[in-house]
Enzyme design. Structure first.
Site, PDB file in Angstrom:
ATOM      1  N   CYS A 198      -1.282   4.881   4.381  1.00  0.00           N
ATOM      2  CA  CYS A 198      -1.722   4.774   2.979  1.00  0.00           C
ATOM      3  C   CYS A 198      -1.190   5.955   2.182  1.00  0.00           C
ATOM      4  O   CYS A 198      -0.708   5.800   1.055  1.00  0.00           O
ATOM      5  CB  CYS A 198      -3.250   4.747   2.886  1.00  0.00           C
ATOM      6  SG  CYS A 198      -4.023   3.393   3.775  1.00  0.00           S
ATOM      7  N   CYS A 207      -6.229   7.343   6.395  1.00  0.00           N
ATOM      8  CA  CYS A 207      -5.092   6.454   6.671  1.00  0.00           C
ATOM      9  C   CYS A 207      -3.765   7.123   6.346  1.00  0.00           C
ATOM     10  O   CYS A 207      -3.421   7.299   5.175  1.00  0.00           O
ATOM     11  CB  CYS A 207      -5.270   5.162   5.878  1.00  0.00           C
ATOM     12  SG  CYS A 207      -3.855   4.053   5.956  1.00  0.00           S
TER      13      CYS A 207
END
Length: 172
Positions: free
Chosen positions: A88, A85
């Site tokens: 993230c 991700c």
């Protein structure tokens, strides 16, 4: 022309994340977050004792949530992420900074959902459908969540539940 599938989208997202990291950290620095830049136990600086602790079992998570009902700090932020991700990874340094700003007022945990089956089960149990996702607990109850890489909204929610404004950590 071939349609863009999930793999192609994931590749584009990764490339955009890498470019964003290069801009944020400058081209002379590594754009891959290290333990000291990202979340985890090993990257704590000598000044900042607060950190984001990696959760590996559901029992650890349940214990941390239960502690908020019994002792200070009574606010807990649980971040859900995956290794692939990009957003993230962009949030990692900001969340580490928030853990330092709210030291003593909030605890921070991270569940890296694709590391192993136990963490994947935590994400399934908590019904995590998107990452990053930040769940906020106060006094043993879930009181809010923030979906996506929205550092301002996350900061605002933490301020709301801790009753304090975000301030830079002191170096004393």
């Amino acid at each position: 022309m071939t349609p863009a599938g999930p793999g192609r989208c994931r590749l584009r997202c990764w490339i955009l994340a890498v470019l964003a990291l290069q801009v944020l950290w400058g081209s002379s620095q590594s754009f891959t977050p290290t333990r000291s830049q990202g979340w985890g136990k090993a990257g704590r600086s000598a000044v900042a004792l607060a950190a984001v602790v990696d959760v590996t079992t559901a029992e650890e998570l349940d214990e941390a949530i239960a502690k908020t009902a019994q002792e200070e700090p009574n606010v807990l932020i649980v971040g859900y992420s995956t290794t692939w991700c990009g957003p993230c990874k962009l949030m990692d340094p900001k969340v580490k900074e928030l853990s330092e700003m709210f030291e003593g007022k909030a605890s921070f945990l991270k569940v890296m959902g694709d590391k192993d089956a136990a963490r994947m089960q935590i994400m399934k149990r908590e019904q995590v459908r998107t990452v990053p996702l930040y769940q906020i607990y106060k006094d043993g109850q879930k009181v809010g969540s923030v979906s996506g890489a929205d550092a301002e909204r996350l900061t605002s929610k933490i301020e709301q539940h801790t009753g304090m404004k975000a301030t830079a950590p002191s170096n004393s």
